[in-house]
Design an enzyme around this catalytic site. Structure first.
Site, PDB file in Angstrom:
ATOM      1  CG  ASP A   1      -2.127  -0.884   1.044  1.00  0.00           C
ATOM      2  OD1 ASP A   1      -2.203  -1.582   0.014  1.00  0.00           O
ATOM      3  OD2 ASP A   1      -2.979  -0.904   1.956  1.00  0.00           O
TER       4      ASP A   1
ATOM      5  CG  HIS B   1      -4.723   2.444  -1.268  1.00  0.00           C
ATOM      6  ND1 HIS B   1      -5.563   1.489  -0.742  1.00  0.00           N
ATOM      7  CD2 HIS B   1      -3.985   2.891  -0.215  1.00  0.00           C
ATOM      8  CE1 HIS B   1      -5.342   1.358   0.556  1.00  0.00           C
ATOM      9  NE2 HIS B   1      -4.395   2.206   0.906  1.00  0.00           N
TER      10      HIS B   1
ATOM     11  CG  HIS C   1      -5.873   6.570   2.408  1.00  0.00           C
ATOM     12  ND1 HIS C   1      -6.007   6.400   3.781  1.00  0.00           N
ATOM     13  CD2 HIS C   1      -5.230   5.456   1.973  1.00  0.00           C
ATOM     14  CE1 HIS C   1      -5.471   5.237   4.139  1.00  0.00           C
ATOM     15  NE2 HIS C   1      -4.999   4.649   3.069  1.00  0.00           N
TER      16      HIS C   1
ATOM     17  CG  HIS D   1       1.674   0.110   4.885  1.00  0.00           C
ATOM     18  ND1 HIS D   1       1.196  -0.965   5.610  1.00  0.00           N
ATOM     19  CD2 HIS D   1       0.585   0.872   4.576  1.00  0.00           C
ATOM     20  CE1 HIS D   1      -0.116  -0.859   5.750  1.00  0.00           C
ATOM     21  NE2 HIS D   1      -0.510   0.245   5.131  1.00  0.00           N
TER      22      HIS D   1
END
Length: 291
Positions: free
Chosen positions: A91, A142, A146, A241
């Site tokens: 991510d 994504h 966010h 991440h």
């Protein structure tokens, strides 16, 4: 009281009892049916934060929706398989200097990955986006801002969060964004799964992750390996991440240890059984297609 009156009274009592009994059975049946319907449609009518439990290390964890329930909406958190294959995903909420090192390691080890990027990452690091695409990795959606997507009920508002990322990716690369979506923070509603499906996206959750996003408290090598080696399992979708300094530092050794355990690295196209990547050909200087 005459015999006929006694018979009539007994008959009336019997009929009253029967009606009460049958009525009770009917009410009970209706309640039972409603409860069963609610249970079977819990995925459709309740909001969730993605969560996992690990009853046994090295085995498929239990999610708060099953593989079968998710598959109905082209959503996935792992593959139900005995084969030692894992799917590596990152991510990318923002860029803070570690993505290049991660890409260097993936290229050196010839390991494919998927990078789920936000609008902020696209704006700040277009060169990283170009490199991911050039080196054969999947770039997924994504969302632009966010947000908590479970709070979005409108299809048009949901689509705006995805289409803004699509537009930025196309502008940077000249290609179409692969249709893979990951909800920020794992927050979703069943309606979101249907919305993503309607827009042609597969929703990708995960079956293995650890606390690597806190910049003020990065995991040690021992902490990282305890979680990422101890809980690896066949068919795992691994979430890391790209903002994590620990991941940039330990990734090479981690990949080697997974390989030593017998694991190979698959792609999301393989997991979903469909090619949702860009239609445009990609060069593959790292030889990732041979992994």
């Amino acid at each position: 009281m005459s015999i006929s009156k006694k018979i009539l009274k007994a008959t009336a009592v019997f009929l009253l009892f029967s009606l009460c009994f049958l009525g009770g059975r009917t009410v009970s049946w209706l309640l039972s049916t409603q409860e069963e319907a609610a249970a079977s449609s819990s995925l459709l009518f309740s909001s969730e934060n993605w969560g996992l439990s690990y009853p046994e290390e090295g085995k498929l964890p239990t999610g708060n929706a099953s593989i079968e329930e998710l598959a109905a909406h082209h959503a996935y958190y792992a593959e139900n398989t005995e084969e030692k294959v894992l799917y590596l995903t990152f991510d990318c909420g923002y860029e803070n200097g570690f993505t290049a090192a991660i890409l260097d390691t993936l290229k050196e080890k010839k390991v494919p990955a998927a990078f789920f990027v936000t609008g902020d990452f696209l704006d700040a690091a277009p060169d990283m986006i170009k490199r991911m695409t050039k080196e054969g990795h999947i770039v997924g959606n994504h969302t632009e801002h966010h947000p908590d997507m479970s709070a979005i009920s409108s299809l048009s508002a949901f689509q705006q969060e995805l289409s803004a990322v699509e537009a930025s990716y196309a502008e940077i690369t000249g290609e179409s964004l692969p249709a893979y979506y990951r909800p920020p923070q794992g927050k979703y509603s069943p309606e979101n799964l249907k919305q993503a499906d309607e827009l042609g996206y597969a929703t990708i959750f995960w079956s293995l992750a650890y606390v690597d996003w806190n910049q003020d408290d990065q995991p040690t090598r021992e902490e990282a390996f305890e979680k990422l080696l101890g809980r690896i399992h066949p068919g795992a979708v691994v979430l890391l991440h790209s903002t994590s300094e620990a991941n940039a530092s330990y990734l090479g050794e981690l990949l080697d240890q997974w390989k030593a355990l017998g694991y190979r690295f698959g792609t999301l196209d393989e997991l979903t059984g469909q090619d949702l990547s860009s239609d445009d050909p990609k060069s593959d200087p790292g030889g990732l297609a041979d992994v």
